[in-house]
Motif scaffolding. Structure first.
Motif, short mmCIF file in Angstrom:
data_model
loop_
_atom_site.label_atom_id
_atom_site.label_comp_id
_atom_site.label_asym_id
_atom_site.label_seq_id
_atom_site.Cartn_x
_atom_site.Cartn_y
_atom_site.Cartn_z
N GLY A 235 82.72 137.91 82.19
CA GLY A 235 82.79 136.45 82.21
C GLY A 235 83.12 135.82 80.89
N GLN A 236 83.24 136.61 79.83
CA GLN A 236 83.50 136.05 78.49
C GLN A 236 84.96 136.18 78.05
OE1 GLN A 236 80.60 137.09 75.44
NE2 GLN A 236 79.21 137.88 76.99
N LEU A 237 85.71 137.04 78.71
CA LEU A 237 87.08 137.31 78.26
C LEU A 237 88.10 136.78 79.25
CD1 LEU A 237 86.76 141.06 77.11
CD2 LEU A 237 86.40 138.98 75.76
N PRO A 238 89.07 136.00 78.78
CA PRO A 238 90.21 135.66 79.64
C PRO A 238 90.96 136.94 80.03
CG PRO A 238 90.17 134.29 77.66
CD PRO A 238 89.18 135.39 77.44
N LEU A 239 91.85 136.82 80.98
CA LEU A 239 92.54 138.00 81.51
C LEU A 239 93.22 138.81 80.41
CD1 LEU A 239 94.18 136.59 84.77
CD2 LEU A 239 92.37 138.30 84.60
N LEU A 240 93.95 138.14 79.53
CA LEU A 240 94.72 138.90 78.54
C LEU A 240 93.83 139.51 77.46
CD1 LEU A 240 97.93 136.71 78.21
CD2 LEU A 240 97.58 138.81 79.53
N GLN A 241 92.69 138.88 77.16
CA GLN A 241 91.75 139.53 76.24
C GLN A 241 91.14 140.77 76.88
OE1 GLN A 241 88.82 137.22 74.09
NE2 GLN A 241 90.21 135.47 73.93
N SER A 242 90.90 140.72 78.18
CA SER A 242 90.42 141.92 78.87
C SER A 242 91.46 143.03 78.78
CB SER A 242 90.13 141.60 80.34
OG SER A 242 89.04 140.71 80.47
N ALA A 243 92.73 142.67 78.96
CA ALA A 243 93.79 143.67 78.86
C ALA A 243 93.86 144.25 77.45
CB ALA A 243 95.13 143.05 79.24
N ALA A 244 93.71 143.40 76.44
CA ALA A 244 93.76 143.87 75.05
C ALA A 244 92.57 144.78 74.76
CB ALA A 244 93.78 142.67 74.10
N LEU A 245 91.40 144.46 75.31
CA LEU A 245 90.24 145.33 75.11
C LEU A 245 90.47 146.69 75.77
CD1 LEU A 245 86.54 144.54 75.12
CD2 LEU A 245 87.34 146.31 76.67
N ILE A 246 91.02 146.68 76.98
CA ILE A 246 91.30 147.95 77.66
C ILE A 246 92.29 148.77 76.85
CG2 ILE A 246 92.32 148.97 79.73
CD1 ILE A 246 91.28 146.47 81.25
N GLN A 247 93.30 148.12 76.30
CA GLN A 247 94.29 148.84 75.49
C GLN A 247 93.64 149.48 74.26
OE1 GLN A 247 97.34 146.76 73.02
NE2 GLN A 247 98.82 147.79 74.35
N ARG A 248 92.68 148.79 73.70
CA ARG A 248 92.01 149.29 72.50
C ARG A 248 91.03 150.42 72.82
NH1 ARG A 248 88.26 145.70 68.33
NH2 ARG A 248 87.09 147.49 67.55
N SER A 249 90.64 150.59 74.07
CA SER A 249 89.62 151.56 74.46
C SER A 249 90.20 152.96 74.60
CB SER A 249 88.97 151.14 75.78
OG SER A 249 88.36 149.86 75.66
N ALA A 250 89.36 153.95 74.35
CA ALA A 250 89.78 155.34 74.54
C ALA A 250 90.03 155.64 76.01
CB ALA A 250 88.73 156.28 73.98
#
Length: 337
Positions: A235-250
């Motif tokens: 609930g804290q991340l807009p869609l594209l921030q969620s995508a950026a977090l996933i990209q940063r994840s192992a």
């Protein structure tokens, strides 16, 4: 360069379905020289396409506006005669809109509704092959000469998206992203299993765990914050921030959901847990590095092509048979641990 064709793509919703159109979107734009591509989608999903270089004009539809809104869209486009309309939704709303648009050719995705219904309701499998949804989108472009370029899905965002995300995470600790939610109950691995998996992940991996999901999942995911290495970002991340977090994840561990397709688009390895849905429906991760965890021995799968609010047989064995150990071992295979 001479002016190319005017092209309209229509896909109103939802997260995963729109992300799954991005391969076809790229193929259209790059294979029709000079094409001007208009994409029509719902307002709440527009950010998934807002920064895509293959969209020349993004038109957002407010679903609360109903037929009035569709009529306004048609009025706004009354001076354009599209050379091609690709209706990638093929529902009543898209039919109504295209009835009011001017075009030379229109092609709609074929949803194989009868074949799908026979599989779901009688378990009679008449699928001769299992093409993915992006491959089914591609078929709508055959008359226009659109061919598979062999590439995958895509998402784009501006630099400030990653900057804002970095300020939320505060440090550069290695991440595993966890997405315990989904649009329907029968697509969600039980929360109790996540509660057993998370301590094992913390014990055997050095990563911090980032929980992602929608605003309606924030409170439920609080139950999973079992250590200070677990952060609840639902609930804290807009869609594209969620995508950026996933990209940063192992890696990402997720259910069959829109987040799963976002991981495919940003090329993050994932463990995808499937319950009531199966490969035949076309929604397995597209051209992704993935470990699928599913119960292939459960005769009643699939019980729906999208998911259900409850298990119709009250056992939910399609998910309950998939233990935390199954998922953890799949992650270890993915990471080479």
């Amino acid at each position: 360069m001479s002016r190319g064709p005017d092209v309209c793509l229509i896909r109103f919703s939802s997260i995963g379905d729109i992300v799954l159109t991005t391969a076809f979107l790229r193929q259209v734009h790059t294979q029709l020289p000079g094409a001007r591509v208009v994409y029509i989608t719902k307002r709440e999903f527009a950010d998934l396409l807002r920064y895509n270089p293959y969209v020349d004009h993004l038109i957002v539809y407010d679903s609360d506006s109903g037929l009035r809104g569709l009529n306004q869209l048609a009025d706004d486009l009354k001076d354009t005669t599209f050379d091609f309309i690709f209706d990638l939704h093929n529902n009543q709303r898209s039919h109504y809109l295209t009835h009011r648009l001017k075009y030379r050719k229109i092609r709609r995705i074929h949803k194989s509704r009868l074949t799908r219904a026979l599989l779901v309701y009688t378990k009679l499998n008449l699928y001769r092959s299992t093409p993915s949804i992006p491959e089914r989108y591609l078929k709508t472009g055959h008359d226009a000469g659109i061919k598979d370029d062999g590439l995958g899905l895509e998402l784009y965002w501006p630099p400030e998206t990653e900057q804002t995300l970095a300020s939320r995470l505060l440090d550069e600790a290695p991440l595993l992203a966890l997405a315990p939610g989904a649009g329907f109950y029968t697509k969600m691995w039980p929360l109790d299993y996540w509660k057993k998996l998370i301590p094992d992940l913390l014990e055997h991996h050095p990563h911090h765990l980032a929980l992602i999901g929608g605003k309606n999942e924030t409170e439920r995911f609080n139950e999973l914050v079992l250590d200070d290495r677990v952060i609840n970002l639902a609930g804290q991340l807009p869609l594209l921030q969620s995508a950026a977090l996933i990209q940063r994840s192992a890696a990402l561990i997720c259910n069959d959901s829109g987040v799963m397709h976002m991981a495919a688009a940003v090329q993050t390895p994932m463990v995808a847990i499937f319950g009531s849905t199966t490969r035949h429906l076309g929604f397995f991760p597209f051209r992704a590095r993935v470990e699928i965890v599913e119960n292939n021995h459960q005769w009643c799968r699939p019980c729906s092509h999208v998911g259900r609010a409850s298990c119709p047989l009250d056992h939910f064995n399609c998910m309950r048979a998939l233990t935390p150990d199954h998922v953890h071992r799949a992650l270890n295979r993915l990471l080479g641990a």
